[in-house]
Scaffold this active site. Sequence first.
Site, PDB file in Angstrom:
ATOM      1  N   ASN A  44       0.863  -1.179   0.000  1.00 41.59           N
ATOM      2  CA  ASN A  44       0.000   0.000   0.000  1.00 41.59           C
ATOM      3  C   ASN A  44       0.901   1.231   0.000  1.00 41.59           C
ATOM      4  O   ASN A  44       1.508   1.561   1.014  1.00 41.59           O
ATOM      5  CB  ASN A  44      -0.899  -0.024   1.247  1.00 41.59           C
ATOM      6  CG  ASN A  44      -1.759   1.222   1.377  1.00 41.59           C
ATOM      7  OD1 ASN A  44      -1.848   2.026   0.458  1.00 41.59           O
ATOM      8  ND2 ASN A  44      -2.390   1.375   2.534  1.00 41.59           N
ATOM      9  N   TRP A  45       0.993   1.888  -1.150  1.00 40.47           N
ATOM     10  CA  TRP A  45       1.909   3.020  -1.275  1.00 40.47           C
ATOM     11  C   TRP A  45       1.395   4.262  -0.567  1.00 40.47           C
ATOM     12  O   TRP A  45       2.142   5.225  -0.381  1.00 40.47           O
ATOM     13  CB  TRP A  45       2.142   3.355  -2.759  1.00 40.47           C
ATOM     14  CG  TRP A  45       2.864   2.308  -3.538  1.00 40.47           C
ATOM     15  CD1 TRP A  45       3.144   1.023  -3.145  1.00 40.47           C
ATOM     16  CD2 TRP A  45       3.396   2.456  -4.860  1.00 40.47           C
ATOM     17  NE1 TRP A  45       3.808   0.360  -4.155  1.00 40.47           N
ATOM     18  CE2 TRP A  45       3.970   1.216  -5.226  1.00 40.47           C
ATOM     19  CE3 TRP A  45       3.426   3.500  -5.777  1.00 40.47           C
ATOM     20  CZ2 TRP A  45       4.581   1.004  -6.455  1.00 40.47           C
ATOM     21  CZ3 TRP A  45       4.027   3.293  -7.012  1.00 40.47           C
ATOM     22  CH2 TRP A  45       4.610   2.064  -7.344  1.00 40.47           C
ATOM     23  N   LYS A  46       0.110   4.271  -0.226  1.00 40.39           N
ATOM     24  CA  LYS A  46      -0.502   5.440   0.408  1.00 40.39           C
ATOM     25  C   LYS A  46      -0.254   6.676  -0.464  1.00 40.39           C
ATOM     26  O   LYS A  46      -0.233   6.564  -1.694  1.00 40.39           O
ATOM     27  CB  LYS A  46      -0.010   5.602   1.845  1.00 40.39           C
ATOM     28  CG  LYS A  46      -0.265   4.318   2.659  1.00 40.39           C
ATOM     29  CD  LYS A  46      -0.095   4.495   4.142  1.00 40.39           C
ATOM     30  CE  LYS A  46      -0.394   3.190   4.861  1.00 40.39           C
ATOM     31  NZ  LYS A  46      -0.308   3.329   6.328  1.00 40.39           N
ATOM     32  N   HIS A  99      -9.534   1.065   5.125  1.00 34.86           N
ATOM     33  CA  HIS A  99      -8.275   1.325   5.831  1.00 34.86           C
ATOM     34  C   HIS A  99      -8.539   2.313   6.964  1.00 34.86           C
ATOM     35  O   HIS A  99      -9.356   3.223   6.833  1.00 34.86           O
ATOM     36  CB  HIS A  99      -7.226   1.885   4.864  1.00 34.86           C
ATOM     37  CG  HIS A  99      -5.848   1.863   5.431  1.00 34.86           C
ATOM     38  ND1 HIS A  99      -5.409   2.809   6.337  1.00 34.86           N
ATOM     39  CD2 HIS A  99      -4.812   0.995   5.259  1.00 34.86           C
ATOM     40  CE1 HIS A  99      -4.160   2.520   6.690  1.00 34.86           C
ATOM     41  NE2 HIS A  99      -3.785   1.430   6.053  1.00 34.86           N
ATOM     42  N   GLU A 111      -7.041   4.771   7.934  1.00 37.67           N
ATOM     43  CA  GLU A 111      -6.856   6.172   7.549  1.00 37.67           C
ATOM     44  C   GLU A 111      -8.111   6.713   6.856  1.00 37.67           C
ATOM     45  O   GLU A 111      -8.467   7.879   7.030  1.00 37.67           O
ATOM     46  CB  GLU A 111      -5.614   6.307   6.657  1.00 37.67           C
ATOM     47  CG  GLU A 111      -4.336   6.129   7.472  1.00 37.67           C
ATOM     48  CD  GLU A 111      -3.134   5.595   6.695  1.00 37.67           C
ATOM     49  OE1 GLU A 111      -2.130   5.271   7.348  1.00 37.67           O
ATOM     50  OE2 GLU A 111      -3.201   5.488   5.450  1.00 37.67           O
ATOM     51  N   GLU A 134      -5.181  -4.941  10.710  1.00 34.08           N
ATOM     52  CA  GLU A 134      -4.184  -3.907  10.953  1.00 34.08           C
ATOM     53  C   GLU A 134      -4.487  -3.212  12.283  1.00 34.08           C
ATOM     54  O   GLU A 134      -5.334  -2.316  12.334  1.00 34.08           O
ATOM     55  CB  GLU A 134      -4.209  -2.860   9.827  1.00 34.08           C
ATOM     56  CG  GLU A 134      -3.812  -3.405   8.476  1.00 34.08           C
ATOM     57  CD  GLU A 134      -3.264  -2.310   7.572  1.00 34.08           C
ATOM     58  OE1 GLU A 134      -2.166  -2.502   7.044  1.00 34.08           O
ATOM     59  OE2 GLU A 134      -3.912  -1.257   7.427  1.00 34.08           O
ATOM     60  N   GLY A 169       2.534   2.335  10.959  1.00 36.50           N
ATOM     61  CA  GLY A 169       3.450   3.454  10.797  1.00 36.50           C
ATOM     62  C   GLY A 169       4.084   3.929  12.089  1.00 36.50           C
ATOM     63  O   GLY A 169       4.698   4.981  12.133  1.00 36.50           O
ATOM     64  N   SER A 194       3.307  -2.027  10.467  1.00 35.33           N
ATOM     65  CA  SER A 194       4.768  -2.004  10.610  1.00 35.33           C
ATOM     66  C   SER A 194       5.420  -3.346  10.266  1.00 35.33           C
ATOM     67  O   SER A 194       6.352  -3.786  10.926  1.00 35.33           O
ATOM     68  CB  SER A 194       5.168  -1.531  12.019  1.00 35.33           C
ATOM     69  OG  SER A 194       4.677  -0.221  12.258  1.00 35.33           O
ATOM     70  N   GLY A 219       3.049  -1.216   4.324  1.00 34.94           N
ATOM     71  CA  GLY A 219       3.065   0.226   4.073  1.00 34.94           C
ATOM     72  C   GLY A 219       4.435   0.701   3.647  1.00 34.94           C
ATOM     73  O   GLY A 219       4.884   0.463   2.532  1.00 34.94           O
ATOM     74  N   GLY A 220       5.136   1.344   4.571  1.00 38.40           N
ATOM     75  CA  GLY A 220       6.422   1.969   4.258  1.00 38.40           C
ATOM     76  C   GLY A 220       7.425   1.073   3.553  1.00 38.40           C
ATOM     77  O   GLY A 220       8.103   1.502   2.617  1.00 38.40           O
TER      78      GLY A 220
END
Length: 255
Positions: free
Chosen positions: A10-12, A96, A98, A168, A174, A213, A234-235
Site C-alpha cells: 500500500n503506497w498510500k 483502511h 486512515e 491492521e 506506521g 509495521s 506500508g512503508g
Amino acid sequence: MARRPLVMGNWKLNGSKAFTKELIEGLKAELAGVNGCDVAIAPPVMYLAEAEAALAGSQIALGAQNVDVNVQGAFTGDISTAMLKDFGAKYIIIGHSERRTYHKESDEFIAKKFAALKEAGLVPVLCIGESEAENEAGKTEEVCARQIDAVINALGVEAFNGAVIAYEPIWAIGTGKSATPAQAQAVHAFIRGHIAAKSQAVADQVIIQYGGSVNDANAAELFTQPDIDGALVGGASLKAPAFAVIVKAAAVAKN
C-alpha cells in the site's frame, strides 16, 4: 485447501510517474523467479496507467487504495469499479483505518464498497483493526467482529469467498510498533473462527493478511503463524529490496 499467501504493498500518498516506473522495475528484478506467493501493489490512483504499463508481462498484480460505491454519474471526484477494472486493477483496499478516521467512513459504507467490488468481480481487501485505546480496553475481538459483521449482515458470509481481510491494529500502523507474532496470530485465529461460525468452508479459504509495521526484519516470524496468510505492507513497500524480502519470506514460510 492450502491458502496461497498474498503480500500487497500500500503506497498510500507517495510516488510520482518516475518513482512508479522505477520501483516497479526494481520489484520485477528482485522478484524474478519467486513463486509460491501472490504479489500486488496499490499505488495512488493517479499512477495506475504508469503502473499498468510497467507491470506488463510480470506476475505482480495491480491494486488500488479505495473505490466509490457509484458506477457512474454525477459524483465529482470519485472513482468507480469500472474505471479500476479499465486499468487492470484487481485487489482494492477498502476500510483502511486512515479512510475510517480522516474520511469518517462507517462500517456500513465500507460494506457497500465491498458489495460494489464483488459485483464488479474485483477482490476486496477489507482492512479491520482496533485503536490503541480499544486494544488496552480489551476490545480487539469486539471491534474486529463488528467490522466483519457489517459485511456479513449486508451480503452474507459467502461474500468472503475470494476476498481478503487485512488485520491492521491501528496502534501498529506506521508507528514502528508491531504486534508480536503470537498476538497477531491470536487475532487472526479469532477472525477465522468468527467467520467459521457461519461457514467453515468460507473461513478456510479467506486470506487474512497482517498489516502494521511489517518490514524485512519481522516478516519471516509473522509468516510462521498458521493463520497469517501474508501482509499488507506500508512503508517497506516503497523500497524494492525490503518489499522483496517480505514476499520471499511468505513464499518460503507457506510452501
